[in-house]
Enzyme design. Structure first.
Site, PDB file in Angstrom:
ATOM      1  N   ARG A 169       0.892  -1.169   0.000  1.00 61.65           N
ATOM      2  CA  ARG A 169       0.000   0.000   0.000  1.00 61.65           C
ATOM      3  C   ARG A 169       0.926   1.214   0.000  1.00 61.65           C
ATOM      4  NH1 ARG A 169      -5.445   1.211   1.344  1.00 61.65           N
ATOM      5  NH2 ARG A 169      -5.743   3.116   2.560  1.00 61.65           N
ATOM      6  N   HIS A 226      -6.427   1.410  -7.388  1.00 58.40           N
ATOM      7  CA  HIS A 226      -6.805   0.630  -6.203  1.00 58.40           C
ATOM      8  C   HIS A 226      -7.568  -0.613  -6.683  1.00 58.40           C
ATOM      9  CE1 HIS A 226      -7.465  -0.360  -2.167  1.00 58.40           C
ATOM     10  NE2 HIS A 226      -8.169   0.660  -1.741  1.00 58.40           N
ATOM     11  N   GLN A 270      -9.804  -2.957  -4.373  1.00 54.97           N
ATOM     12  CA  GLN A 270     -11.066  -2.353  -3.977  1.00 54.97           C
ATOM     13  C   GLN A 270     -12.129  -2.574  -5.043  1.00 54.97           C
ATOM     14  OE1 GLN A 270     -11.997  -0.513  -1.003  1.00 54.97           O
ATOM     15  NE2 GLN A 270     -13.943  -1.032  -1.986  1.00 54.97           N
ATOM     16  N   ASP A 307     -16.420   8.634  -3.353  1.00 56.99           N
ATOM     17  CA  ASP A 307     -15.263   8.460  -2.475  1.00 56.99           C
ATOM     18  C   ASP A 307     -14.986   9.815  -1.842  1.00 56.99           C
ATOM     19  OD1 ASP A 307     -13.065   7.438  -1.164  1.00 56.99           O
ATOM     20  OD2 ASP A 307     -11.852   7.117  -2.961  1.00 56.99           O
ATOM     21  N   CYS A 318     -15.977   3.223  -0.802  1.00 55.82           N
ATOM     22  CA  CYS A 318     -14.904   2.339  -0.325  1.00 55.82           C
ATOM     23  C   CYS A 318     -14.516   2.610   1.127  1.00 55.82           C
ATOM     24  CB  CYS A 318     -13.691   2.445  -1.245  1.00 55.82           C
ATOM     25  SG  CYS A 318     -12.880   4.054  -1.243  1.00 55.82           S
ATOM     26  N   ARG A 353     -13.896  -7.197   0.685  1.00 56.72           N
ATOM     27  CA  ARG A 353     -12.455  -7.051   0.478  1.00 56.72           C
ATOM     28  C   ARG A 353     -11.746  -8.357   0.824  1.00 56.72           C
ATOM     29  NH1 ARG A 353     -10.067  -2.033   0.719  1.00 56.72           N
ATOM     30  NH2 ARG A 353      -8.197  -3.195   0.107  1.00 56.72           N
TER      31      ARG A 353
END
Length: 297
Positions: free
Chosen positions: A101, A128, A131, A216, A255, A283
């Protein structure tokens, strides 16, 4: 995600659905019957704070029968300037896969180029993908196959938006993006979406008749223009009035973490059309399928 074929993406999603169904009612720590990661070790490197990515990947590797080693970049020599390539060569001899990450997408690319074990993008400034796999899995649970669906994105043209654009032409859904001109997604990634992606500045246009509405946070980790962004996005909040312009059976995704009262209202995120908690749980299942696919290869 843009490097995976449509067939690989479909296989990963089908495996995620199957693995989730197979362990219904099981305690979270029990390994899957086939335990495809038995005796495998996953290294997880975090340059950015994390809740869902950290817990879900740790749960994922355990449920596949493996184990994990977790470190922040400041815990490692990376934080003192060791070249990314040197770290990659060392970890390749100590673990079976690496999830990163990261702040910089380029650093993940550099790591992957010299690593001899699978490297998974757990988030970068550009994408991402894990996700999006969880998001698509969640949509399919609620509304059936993703092919032919219309997903509306309202807000910042950020890394999550980019990954949706990568997935759209491969999985056969249409992706409407509504964002202010100064915060549009990367135009190179937009072009890759071809006819599967539509860009507009009008949230109402993007959402009209959509099967799914996604947003988001307007200010991501590392963004320093908070006030400027709040002003630019003030008409891009997802409220009940905007949701009502989508298909009557439309669902809402985010998310997380959410800035309630900014990009989404409490009434939407806590309402009957919201699937954000299923999305967060998924996830685990989507990433299990990614890991199993990596180990199988």
């Amino acid at each position: 995600m843009h490097r995976l074929s449509a067939e690989d993406l479909r296989a990963i999603l089908d495996d995620a659905h199957a693995r989730k169904a197979a362990r219904k009612g099981w305690p979270k720590g029990r390994a899957d019957a086939d335990a495809p990661a038995r005796d495998r070790v996953l290294a997880m490197i975090f340059e950015k704070n994390s809740t869902r990515t950290r817990f879900s990947f740790d749960a994922a590797i355990r449920q596949l029968g493996g184990s994990s080693i977790i470190a922040n970049s400041t815990d490692m020599q990376l934080g003192r300037g060791e070249p990314v390539e040197d770290t990659a060569k060392v970890l390749s001899r100590m673990v079976d896969a690496v999830m990163i990450r990261a702040n910089s997408h380029e650093d993940v690319e550099r790591f992957a180029r010299v690593s001899t074990v699978p490297v998974i993008n757990g988030l970068t400034d550009r994408s991402h993908p894990c996700q999006i796999l969880a998001d698509i899995m969640t949509i399919e649970e609620a509304k059936g196959p993703i092919a032919g669906k219309t997903i509306a994105w309202v807000g910042d043209g950020n890394n999550v938006c980019h990954s949706f654009m990568h997935a759209a032409p491969r999985l056969g859904f249409h992706f409407n993006v509504a964002c202010p001109a100064e915060y549009h997604p990367d135009l190179h990634d937009l072009a890759k979406g071809g006819n599967a992606v539509t860009l507009t500045a009008d949230p109402n246009e993007a959402v009209l008749g959509a099967d799914v509405v996604v947003t988001d946070t307007w200010v991501s980790m590392g963004d320093s223009d908070y006030e400027q962004r709040l002003h630019a996005f003030e008409t891009y909040g997802v409220d009940e009035a905007l949701m009502n312009k989508a298909d009557p059976a439309a669902v809402f995704l985010h998310c997380l973490p959410a800035h309630r009262g900014e990009e989404v209202t409490d009434a939407v995120i806590d309402g009957p059309r919201s699937l954000v908690w299923d999305e967060a749980e998924n996830r685990i299942h989507a990433q299990k399928a990614v890991l199993a696919w990596c180990f199988a290869g």
